[in-house]
Scaffold this motif. Structure first.
Motif, short mmCIF file in Angstrom:
data_model
loop_
_atom_site.label_atom_id
_atom_site.label_comp_id
_atom_site.label_asym_id
_atom_site.label_seq_id
_atom_site.Cartn_x
_atom_site.Cartn_y
_atom_site.Cartn_z
N ARG A 1 0.81 -1.22 0.00
CA ARG A 1 0.00 0.00 0.00
C ARG A 1 0.85 1.27 0.00
NH1 ARG A 1 -3.95 -0.78 4.81
NH2 ARG A 1 -3.16 -2.92 4.83
N THR A 2 2.04 1.22 0.57
CA THR A 2 2.88 2.42 0.59
C THR A 2 3.20 2.87 -0.83
OG1 THR A 2 3.85 1.57 2.61
CG2 THR A 2 4.99 3.40 1.59
N SER A 3 3.58 1.91 -1.68
CA SER A 3 3.90 2.25 -3.07
C SER A 3 2.63 2.64 -3.84
CB SER A 3 4.56 1.06 -3.76
OG SER A 3 5.75 0.74 -3.11
N GLN A 4 1.53 1.97 -3.54
CA GLN A 4 0.27 2.33 -4.20
C GLN A 4 -0.10 3.78 -3.87
OE1 GLN A 4 -2.51 -0.56 -2.65
NE2 GLN A 4 -1.50 -2.26 -3.69
N ASP A 5 0.01 4.12 -2.59
CA ASP A 5 -0.35 5.49 -2.17
C ASP A 5 0.55 6.52 -2.84
OD1 ASP A 5 -2.28 4.39 -0.62
OD2 ASP A 5 -1.19 4.59 1.28
N GLU A 6 1.83 6.15 -3.00
CA GLU A 6 2.76 7.07 -3.64
C GLU A 6 2.35 7.35 -5.08
OE1 GLU A 6 6.82 5.89 -3.40
OE2 GLU A 6 7.51 7.72 -4.38
N MET A 7 1.97 6.29 -5.80
CA MET A 7 1.54 6.48 -7.20
C MET A 7 0.23 7.26 -7.27
SD MET A 7 3.51 5.67 -9.59
CE MET A 7 2.46 5.81 -11.02
N VAL A 8 -0.66 7.01 -6.34
CA VAL A 8 -1.95 7.72 -6.32
C VAL A 8 -1.70 9.22 -6.14
CG1 VAL A 8 -4.05 8.08 -4.97
CG2 VAL A 8 -3.32 5.76 -5.55
N ARG A 9 -0.77 9.54 -5.23
CA ARG A 9 -0.43 10.96 -5.01
C ARG A 9 0.24 11.53 -6.25
NH1 ARG A 9 1.10 9.11 0.05
NH2 ARG A 9 3.29 9.01 -0.58
N HIS A 10 1.16 10.76 -6.81
CA HIS A 10 1.94 11.25 -7.97
C HIS A 10 1.03 11.52 -9.16
CE1 HIS A 10 5.56 11.63 -10.45
NE2 HIS A 10 4.94 10.90 -11.36
N LEU A 11 0.07 10.65 -9.40
CA LEU A 11 -0.78 10.79 -10.59
C LEU A 11 -2.13 11.42 -10.27
CD1 LEU A 11 -0.10 7.36 -12.32
CD2 LEU A 11 0.79 9.58 -12.99
N ASP A 12 -2.37 11.64 -8.97
CA ASP A 12 -3.61 12.28 -8.55
C ASP A 12 -4.84 11.54 -9.11
OD1 ASP A 12 -5.21 14.11 -7.31
OD2 ASP A 12 -5.21 15.52 -9.00
N THR A 13 -4.92 10.25 -8.84
CA THR A 13 -6.07 9.48 -9.31
C THR A 13 -7.10 9.34 -8.18
OG1 THR A 13 -5.35 7.27 -8.58
CG2 THR A 13 -4.49 8.06 -10.69
#
Lengths: 648, 87
Positions: free
Chosen positions: A298-310
């Motif tokens: 989830r840490t990496s998932q959250d990072e991508m979600v923040r990065h791409l603003d999905t």
């Protein structure tokens, strides 16, 4: 995406409409929106529809203008707009806006060769009234499934084997050689399936059926150069990116919203970044998280979600959830599996469905075509060491393998070398890359009953696989050989089926895979191995192509293979195992099935319940044996579902 | 000192062969070559020996020369037991 089924009689009788109705009802989860049946004389075609393109007029089975052709189609032809324009310019007139009708016209235009023009994922059957012939085709990589059997002059086909097994009088027997293949490779060698007499149309093949005869023809297979032309790294990365952008753009074609899976790894991060950076599609992402830190990303998932603003939603998958839903999962995989990894994906597709989505893009295929798997890295190190067995430095690289496997990391250097020992005979084996995995998986065969051993009579699945390798295989570079084995067999036989199509379609969700666009696959095959795995840096060229569209931390993160808790999910130490597990792994039940030695399995169960079954070997055995028992129970002994959706 | 081989053999058969007696499991048979022990198995084996015989095995002693057959393991344990510092 949909479910298909069909019947073709060859002895003068008419197709049994009631039996066809049962067949299509059994795959209604694949297409819950509509269903249709066409039965005329010897032929019957059925369709369960998941409406994605041309919601108003895309009903199936569909006829051409003069009704000489009728089609039932599961999948998507992503380049249907371009194909339609080309067909219209040659005089074809269309009545709908669907990709289904494009297939009919393309078949009218070019016959069986039409599939070579398709960019997509399909399995379809066209009844040609004039020729009295059924033409069936499956996509290049095996994204969509197609099974068939000839039964006393009746040809039966369907998206899932349960439809064929439901046909009156079809014998239901497990194929022990298929089981032996799964307990070696993780997959069956097509066309063999776990059910005797039922065959799978292999990926990249079409077939014709008429007068009770079946003729298969291969139209595509993965291939690699024997010599690689020099390739400029920058140009290569740029071209790969262009192809991936276009593959993604085509896969966003739909008349319904499209979402994306986001695992936290590189591949789904790339897919999601491509949607975000190169299209205007509103994006919603989905993921699964675990209650066991070892598997949780989830840490990496959250990072991508923040990065791409999905907009993002995840589902929590607990160890006990996996045990609870496992019978449902096996009802859909329709074959034994040696990992529980499909189970969380079953829950994930349910989440997507509950959110009103029918289509998701995912990152499947990147590891196979661009050199991402650990098994490639392991083979590289073992080969490097094997070429200089006395080297004291080369085996030090072994410690860099599998950083996420605690037990392996605890090994002393002497044992690490012993485990990865390379013999001169191994070095010359065409299966060099895969032998350690297959030998480890095959340990589950220790649990075979005497009866099973006698029936198999020394059968060696590797010999069967060897006979299937293309003539040029031996001339390919080692990485290409390993890639071929993964792309041709594990990808369709496990990744795209047990973890892919069957889990997504269990809740009517269609997966789309930009990395499996055949233009991407064909180009990737021409990329020199040194640009795929640079030193020990896997998928190097993909990381270069995507650049900072994916955060540095994701690109540099050590590869974390997708895994889930195995024996602990079905045989927990707190005694709260699901009742079906106790029943199916009881000595009585094991003896009734007769495949495994009940005494040995009882020892394994005891070890698991006490929390001591911690190794890969024991975990695979527990899941392999339990899933075999579930297949036997749900498809052979009592045909019907055991799980949470059990019906009569 | 009586040989430890039967006791070790029993442990191997119950824990790694799940009660399945194997003619291949001779006293000299290599656990690795016969696929009896994987990476987890080594850790299980070391834990078993340490607990059962109340000895401490140092990392540098965890090598196939000491542990990779019933006979080697029995000899290794007996040599450890004969060394007071090992207890």
């Amino acid at each position: 995406m949909c479910g298909v089924a069909g019947i073709l009689e060859s002895k003068g009788s008419s197709a049994d409409r009631d039996a066809l109705r049962t067949m299509i009802d059994l795959v209604q989860h694949r297409g819950p929106d509509e269903s249709g049946i066409y039965a005329h004389g010897p032929v019957g075609l059925a369709h369960a529809r998941l409406s994605i393109i041309d919601l108003a007029t895309g009903q199936q089975p569909m006829h051409n203008a003069d009704r000489s052709l009728t089609i039932t189609f599961n999948g998507e032809i992503f380049n249907y707009i371009e194909l339609r324009k080309s067909l219209e310019s040659r005089g074809h007139r269309f009545a709908t806006t669907s990709d289904t009708e494009v297939i009919l016209h393309a078949y009218e235009d070019k016959g069986p060769d039409c599939v070579r023009d398709f960019n997509g994922q399909w399995s379809f059957a066209i009844w040609d009234e004039g020729k009295q012939e059924l033409f069936i085709s499956r996509d290049r990589l095996g994204v969509r499934p197609l099974f068939y059997r000839m039964h006393e002059g009746t040809f039966l086909f369907a998206s899932e084997m349960k439809s064929i097994l439901s046909y009156p009088g079809v014998p239901r027997t497990l194929d022990l050689k298929a089981l032996d293949q799964i307990l070696t490779f993780w997959f069956c060698l097509p066309p063999r399936t776990i059910f005797e007499g039922i065959q799978e149309l292999p990926p990249g093949h079409s077939m014709k059926v008429s007068q009770g005869e079946v003729h298969l023809q291969r139209y595509w297979q993965p291939s690699y150069p024997t010599h690689f032309a020099p390739m400029n790294e920058e140009h290569c990365a740029q071209h790969l990116l262009e192809l991936l952008v276009d593959a993604t753009r085509l896969r966003l074609r739909a008349d319904v919203p499209v979402g994306a899976y986001l695992s936290g790894g590189l591949d789904s991060s790339v897919t999601t970044a491509l949607i975000k950076n190169f299209t205007t599609t509103p994006l919603k992402t989905f993921s699964v998280v675990f209650d066991v830190p070892e598997f949780d990303e989830r840490t990496s998932q959250d990072e991508m979600v923040r990065h791409l603003d999905t907009r993002h939603q995840h589902i929590e998958c607990s160890t006990s959830d996996i045990g609870r839903i496992f019978p449902d999962v096996v009802w859909h995989t329709e074959k034994p599996i040696i990992r529980t990894a499909p189970s969380p994906l079953y829950m994930l597709s349910q989440l997507v469905r509950e959110n009103g989505y029918k289509v998701v893009l995912t990152g499947e295929g990147a590891d196979e075509i661009l050199g991402g798997y650990d098994i490639f890295k392991e083979a590289k190190v073992r080969r490097f060491w094997g070429q200089s067995p006395r080297s004291r430095l080369r085996p030090l690289l072994l410690a860099k393998l599998y950083p996420y496997m605690g037990n392996l990391q605890k090994q002393t250097p002497a044992y690490l070398q012993a485990f990865f020992h390379v013999s001169p005979a191994d070095l010359s084996s065409p299966f060099f890359s895969h032998l350690p995995r297959w030998k480890l998986t095959a340990k589950s065969k220790l649990f075979y009953s005497a009866q099973t051993r006698a029936a198999l009579n020394g059968y060696d699945p590797c010999e069967e696989l060897l006979a299937m390798l293309p003539a040029e295989f031996s001339k390919w570079q080692p990485l290409c050989q390993a890639q071929y084995l993964e792309t041709s067999f594990l990808l369709p036989g496990y990744i795209l089926s047990s973890q892919g199509d069957r889990m997504a379609m269990s809740h009517g969700i269609e997966g789309r895979f930009p990395f499996l666009d055949h233009r991407v696959v064909d180009f990737a095959a021409t990329i020199p191995p040194r640009l795929k795995m640079k030193g020990m840096n896997e998928k190097y060229i993909l990381k270069k192509a995507i650049g900072d569209r994916v955060p540095d931390s994701i690109r540099r993160r050590p590869k974390q293979p997708y895994r889930a808790p195995d024996s602990a999910s079905v045989l927990p130490t707190n005694g709260s195992e699901p009742p079906y597990v106790s029943e199916l792994l009881s000595e009585k039940h094991l003896d009734q099935t007769g495949i495994f030695n009940s005494r040995s399995v009882t020892e394994l169960v005891r070890k698991s319940r006490s929390g001591q079954a911690i190794g890969v070997k024991d975990n695979m055995a527990v899941i392999g044996i339990l899933s075999t028992q579930l297949v036997n129970e749900q498809f052979i002994t009592h045909f019907g579902r055991l799980g949470t959706h059990a019906h009569a | 000192m009586p040989t430890l081989e039967p006791q070790i053999r029993h442990f191997i058969v119950e824990n790694f062969l799940y009660g399945e007696e194997s003619a291949d499991l001779t006293p000299e048979a290599s656990f690795l070559e016969n696929g009896i022990i994987d990476s987890t198995g080594v850790l299980e084996l070391v834990t078993y020996v340490e607990k059962t015989f109340k000895i401490k095995i140092r990392d540098e002693e965890i090598v196939p020369e000491n542990l990779d057959s019933i006979r080697r393991l029995a000899a290794f344990i007996q040599s450890k037991l004969a060394t007071p510092a090992a207890h």
